[in-house]
Design an enzyme around this catalytic site. Sequence first.
Site, PDB file in Angstrom:
ATOM      1  N   ASN A 270       0.824  -1.205   0.000  1.00 19.11           N
ATOM      2  CA  ASN A 270       0.000   0.000   0.000  1.00 19.11           C
ATOM      3  C   ASN A 270       0.858   1.254   0.000  1.00 19.11           C
ATOM      4  OD1 ASN A 270      -1.839   2.056   0.346  1.00 19.11           O
ATOM      5  ND2 ASN A 270      -2.817   1.214   2.152  1.00 19.11           N
ATOM      6  N   ASP A 271       1.575   1.494   1.080  1.00 21.96           N
ATOM      7  CA  ASP A 271       2.344   2.729   1.217  1.00 21.96           C
ATOM      8  C   ASP A 271       3.347   2.926   0.083  1.00 21.96           C
ATOM      9  OD1 ASP A 271       1.020   3.298   3.618  1.00 21.96           O
ATOM     10  OD2 ASP A 271       2.455   2.131   4.779  1.00 21.96           O
ATOM     11  N   VAL A 272       3.962   1.833  -0.392  1.00 24.48           N
ATOM     12  CA  VAL A 272       5.019   1.945  -1.400  1.00 24.48           C
ATOM     13  C   VAL A 272       4.467   2.209  -2.794  1.00 24.48           C
ATOM     14  CG1 VAL A 272       6.575   0.490  -0.068  1.00 24.48           C
ATOM     15  CG2 VAL A 272       5.122  -0.558  -1.815  1.00 24.48           C
ATOM     16  N   ALA A 312       1.322   3.176   7.313  1.00 26.24           N
ATOM     17  CA  ALA A 312       1.491   4.582   7.693  1.00 26.24           C
ATOM     18  C   ALA A 312       0.152   5.241   8.035  1.00 26.24           C
ATOM     19  CB  ALA A 312       2.168   5.353   6.570  1.00 26.24           C
TER      20      ALA A 312
END
Length: 347
Positions: A270-272, A312
């Site tokens: 997700n975050d990446v 995050a």
Amino acid sequence: MGLGVAIGAITFSGSIIAFLKLSGRMSGSPILLPGRHVLNLGVLAGILILTGVFAFDAAAAMGQGPLLWIILALSFVIGVTLIIPIGGADMPVVISMLNSYSGWAAAAMGFTLQNTAMIITGALVGSSGAILSYIMCRAMNRSFISVIAGGFGAEADAGGPKAAGPAKSYKAGSADDAAFIMQNAESVIIVPGYGMAVSQAQHALREMGDLLKKEGVSVKYAIHPVAGRMPGHMNVLLAEANVPYDEVFELEDINSEFGQCDVAFVIGANDVTNPLAKTDKTSPIYGMPILDVEKAKTVLFVKRSMGGVGYAGVDNPVFYADNTMMLLADAKKMVENIVKGLNGGGH
């Protein structure tokens, strides 16, 4: 002895906080203490001063008096205050740095015990961990000094998840849909993340890739520097599944290819892949390089459910894009069902 005890205690308490964040027992968002930099500098100065006194105090060196215990207590405190301000998306860099600290602690105790092997191995672990941390910081656009200071990834206006807004619409698909789309594509770039690691989907993923290659589809794997929860996490899992090394690419080597790619298959990341890292200055992941999966013609996004956000604590606008199909299920089960679809013909 003083340095070994201090660095070892910082490493231990910092590692406990990292474990609590990674296991979900503590919020993965930055926890900001008021005046944390002043607090950290004050505690660190106290540790250094007391260590100096301890070194020249014969009674303390013989184990008499409370000096060593005070150093130990202060070191436990700074280990906690250094790590809690750091957000979950940056945790792999922190783990690398804690590994480095453990090496320096071992080297210091090697001098205490006059053990050459401990000195050498501790220095190797410490220096290699520091070098890896520096390389990861450069890849993440983070300051190496601020890692040591425990302040990066933690701005006051980016301290946690965004408030939930109105429900957004997204397109949900099935394993058969995904199998059909990929089987009729010319190129597929697979982006693995922590969700793949949790479900242990790497073997099924390699099988899926092999079947696609038999259909004449170009298959590549895109690895983000901090995908997963530790340095090299995805590389190790793909190697375990016998994914060919020449199909695995780092971010800087493959990011330009998403624009010409037919399908980006994102599995548990997700975050990446979150484009807010490039546009939202209030985001805790702002400034972090991401894999530009949104530029692919079709994005297949494997996620357990739409209820959770990334580590995050930030929602990903790619979920709701017109070219994205959400595949909501356990990653391993979804990939296994896609494999069945590919074996069944899919045409």
